[in-house]
Design a protein around this motif. Structure first.
Motif, mmCIF file in Angstrom:
data_model
loop_
_atom_site.group_PDB
_atom_site.id
_atom_site.type_symbol
_atom_site.label_atom_id
_atom_site.label_comp_id
_atom_site.label_asym_id
_atom_site.label_seq_id
_atom_site.Cartn_x
_atom_site.Cartn_y
_atom_site.Cartn_z
ATOM 1 N N GLY A 175 -53.041 7.905 17.518
ATOM 2 C CA GLY A 175 -53.110 6.471 17.733
ATOM 3 C C GLY A 175 -52.436 6.087 19.041
ATOM 4 N N GLY A 176 -52.659 4.870 19.484
ATOM 5 C CA GLY A 176 -51.993 4.398 20.698
ATOM 6 C C GLY A 176 -52.976 3.966 21.768
ATOM 7 N N ILE A 177 -52.407 3.448 22.843
ATOM 8 C CA ILE A 177 -53.173 3.003 24.006
ATOM 9 C C ILE A 177 -52.789 3.892 25.185
ATOM 10 N N ARG A 230 -51.016 -0.019 15.218
ATOM 11 C CA ARG A 230 -50.121 0.142 14.061
ATOM 12 C C ARG A 230 -50.890 0.407 12.771
ATOM 13 N N SER A 231 -51.987 -0.316 12.576
ATOM 14 C CA SER A 231 -52.777 -0.101 11.352
ATOM 15 C C SER A 231 -53.477 1.257 11.391
ATOM 16 N N TYR A 232 -53.889 1.706 12.593
ATOM 17 C CA TYR A 232 -54.528 3.021 12.746
ATOM 18 C C TYR A 232 -53.546 4.129 12.363
ATOM 19 N N ARG A 233 -52.314 3.999 12.862
ATOM 20 C CA ARG A 233 -51.298 5.030 12.576
ATOM 21 C C ARG A 233 -50.866 5.014 11.112
ATOM 22 N N ALA A 234 -50.850 3.833 10.524
ATOM 23 C CA ALA A 234 -50.280 3.687 9.182
ATOM 24 C C ALA A 234 -50.978 4.547 8.144
ATOM 25 N N GLU A 235 -52.275 4.812 8.316
ATOM 26 C CA GLU A 235 -53.005 5.546 7.278
ATOM 27 C C GLU A 235 -53.109 7.046 7.562
ATOM 28 N N ILE A 236 -52.499 7.524 8.674
ATOM 29 C CA ILE A 236 -52.522 8.973 8.951
ATOM 30 C C ILE A 236 -51.230 9.572 8.389
ATOM 31 N N SER A 237 -51.269 10.028 7.143
ATOM 32 C CA SER A 237 -50.038 10.456 6.467
ATOM 33 C C SER A 237 -49.396 11.668 7.136
ATOM 34 N N SER A 238 -50.224 12.599 7.649
ATOM 35 C CA SER A 238 -49.649 13.785 8.302
ATOM 36 C C SER A 238 -48.873 13.387 9.553
#
Length: 645
Positions: A175-177, A230-238
């Motif tokens: 995630g990120g820009i 933030r929402s993209y990162r939130a669901e990547i549990s690893s």
């Protein structure tokens, strides 16, 4: 710019960098913008390649480069030391010239990130993106949401997608820009930096800059929502599990926000589909932009090209014609710098380049240098191509000069050499070919210096060479002949790619003269004609095809194969068409010819770098030029393997 090379050793380079930094700090153009600027910095008597990040006349952080580029064309370890203290920050004492502007005595120096009121920013530098342990990985896990990267990444055919994929992959996994800027243009040597600035978010490109253009400056902008990161990162549990264990970065607090409290309704940039150029388009545009930069910076009045009517010199002529197209297009689009340069080059204050053929006539001279061994076909092909691109074309005959040179030799020695078709030895045959080739080089420079003088125009011309990368690798050229020029736009391009480029020019520039050039077998035309027809061909002379040469070149340089390894790879690659004994014979012949002719690379004309198997001896392909050409140990290993097979 990036290619200062050994000038980095000079204290002047450091001084002038700080002087320019002071100008940027003082400039109203940088107000309320977090700026990330590259320059060399001396810290505790160690020279680092750094990003200086500042805001509103205050330096926030000096971030030294961690992974230095030290392969291929790059030698950063020669001038810089990598920063090896991970997540460590020291005090850097600013020079007085900067203190007077910022009011700061010291600033943070080291591996840190910036924490603004609304997000966290980290800087990655060029090579670090390509490293297996890129800083953006750990930075992203530690909560950095925006990554900047300023690169000095040069053009290589078919490479652009790799850079794009690396950036998109960086933001897809974590995630990120990601905001990537890249140098663009000729920086004073063989490389062309090919732009491709881009902004990526969460694995998708949201803004794309041009790869080739004559614009010195290009600005790329995108409006993006940090909540999407933030929402993209939130669901990547690893990712989140790894982030919970990460060693935190030092944070430099910045009392500034990149967003506004009332920007809820601001339109967000949507992903775009990256449009890649075909290799033929890359050849048409990259070397053309490089030639324009070279021409305007050298302050010469144009180019002269010995045009033989063959594929290589015709491809070079087409690249110049493409350059003329780019200049006319840039002027049409309002580029005042290109217009000013064009007016200075043609020495006419009110001139406006509108027609590529007309502009070509002013700045490009082509010259067909006939001998008694030249065919009428190549003469006609050269003349027709010159007419279609608009170049100022000269026809001349070199026989009088050849006879004069050989005559001097005959008077001194009492012997007259003959071509092999007239009973001469191979030594005589080669020497007589070389005399023709070298006289063409002398005449090319004479006409380059004085052609404009005869036309009542000021200035001189740059001589263009047209030996392709495969011929250089094999050494199929005369040392100090027409391959010896000021610059060579096709010296890093393979014969196969040049043929495809010629086809592209037929279709896109409507240059019908190229059809007969494409269908003719490549020939040097240095041996006598038989019944008025060419009897000499390049591939017969070389003892190998251009397609084979490209394979040898990639195995030798890219795959790092010596004679034995190359043989082992080729017996599998060519198992359907060659026996092991035939493969052995081909490999031995290539390495014999390569090593016999390697000395020619020391005098190779500076060429546009476009292939990773370039044999350029200057800084890319560092090898001996005096070999044991029998390769006795290596060839014995091959023979032993052949017998076993």
């Amino acid at each position: 710019g990036y290619g200062c090379s050994d000038h980095y050793y000079e204290s002047d380079t450091l001084l002038h960098s700080f002087q320019v930094l002071a100008k940027l700090l003082e400039s109203p153009a940088t107000e309320d913008i977090i700026c990330d600027v590259g320059m060399p910095v001396l810290h505790r008597n160690i020279r680092y390649n750094c990003r200086v990040i500042f805001l509103n006349k205050k330096i926030l952080l000096v971030r030294p480069k961690i992974s230095l580029a030290n392969a291929g064309n790059y030698r950063e370890l020669r001038w810089f030391t990598p920063w090896t203290k991970a997540r460590h920050v020291e005090e850097y004492f600013l020079p007085r010239i900067i203190q007077e502007v910022t009011g700061q005595e010291t600033v943070p120096f080291g591996d840190a990130v910036l924490a603004t009121k609304d997000t966290c920013l980290g800087s990655e530098i060029c090579e670090e993106l390509w490293a297996p342990n890129s800083p953006h990985i750990e930075m992203g896990l530690d909560g950095v949401e925006i990554f900047t990267n300023s690169s000095g990444s040069h053009h290589v055919l078919r490479k652009a997608h790799t850079r794009v994929d690396l950036v998109n992959s960086a933001t897809a996994k974590n995630g990120g820009i990601y905001v990537l800027a890249n140098q663009k243009g000729c920086d004073g040597d063989r490389l062309y930096y090919d732009g491709c600035a881009m902004i990526s978010m969460n694995g998708e490109t949201v803004a794309q800059g041009s790869q080739f253009s004559l614009d010195d400056v290009e600005v790329l902008v995108a409006t993006l929502d940090l909540e999407d990161v933030r929402s993209y990162r939130a669901e990547i549990s690893s990712r989140n599990l790894a982030a919970s264990k990460v060693n935190p970065y030092p944070r430099v607090k910045v009392n500034f926000a990149l967003s506004n409290s009332d920007d809820v309704a601001a339109p967000i940039c949507m992903p775009v589909q990256w449009r890649h150029h075909s290799p033929e388009e890359e050849i048409s545009l990259g070397p053309a932009c490089w030639l324009w930069d070279y021409l305007r910076r050298s302050k010469q009045a144009g180019f002269l090209l010995p045009l033989s009517g063959g594929i290589d010199s015709s491809a070079t002529a087409c690249i110049v014609y493409s350059m003329c197209h780019q200049v006319c297009l840039a002027v049409k689009n309002g580029n005042a710098d290109v217009l000013a340069d064009a007016r200075r080059i043609v020495n006419e204050e009110s001139y406006i380049p509108e027609d590529p053929r007309e502009f070509c006539k002013r700045i490009f001279t082509t010259c067909y240098m006939a001998s008694e061994n030249s065919s009428q076909d190549t003469c006609n092909r050269a003349k027709l191509l010159a007419e279609q691109i608009g170049s100022y074309h000269i026809n001349l005959n070199i026989d009088a000069a050849v006879k004069a040179i050989v005559g001097i030799f005959s008077v001194v020695t009492g012997r007259t050499p003959c071509f092999s078709v007239y009973g001469g030895s191979s030594r005589e045959n080669l020497a007589l070919q070389n005399v023709q080739a070298r006289i063409r080089m002398v005449l090319a420079y004479l006409f380059a210096q004085l052609t404009l003088w005869t036309r009542g125009m000021p200035g001189g011309l740059l001589v263009l060479g047209s030996a392709n990368v495969d011929e250089s690798l094999r050494g199929y050229l005369t040392k100090y002949d027409c391959s010896s020029a000021d610059i060579n736009p096709i010296g890093g391009i393979s014969k196969t790619d040049l043929k495809n480029f010629i086809q592209y020019c037929i279709e896109n520039f409507q240059l019908t003269a190229l059809r007969s050039i494409m269908s003719a077998p490549p020939t040097a035309e240095l041996e006598p004609l038989i019944d008025g027809q060419v009897a000499q061909t390049d591939e017969a002379d070389m003892g190998m095809t251009y397609a084979e040469l490209s394979i040898y070149g990639r195995l030798r340089k890219v795959a790092k194969a010596g004679p034995y390894s190359m043989f082992c790879k080729l017996i599998n690659m060519w198992k359907e068409i060659c026996t092991p004994r035939e493969v052995a014979s081909k490999v031995k012949h290539f390495f014999r010819m390569y090593s016999v002719n390697r000395h020619k690379m020391t005098a190779l004309t500076p060429s546009y770098h476009a292939e990773n198997y370039s044999p350029d001896d200057n800084r890319f392909d560092l090898r001996p030029f005096l070999y044991n050409t029998t390769w006795s140990w290596q060839f014995r290993c091959i023979d032993k393997q052949v017998n076993a097979l």
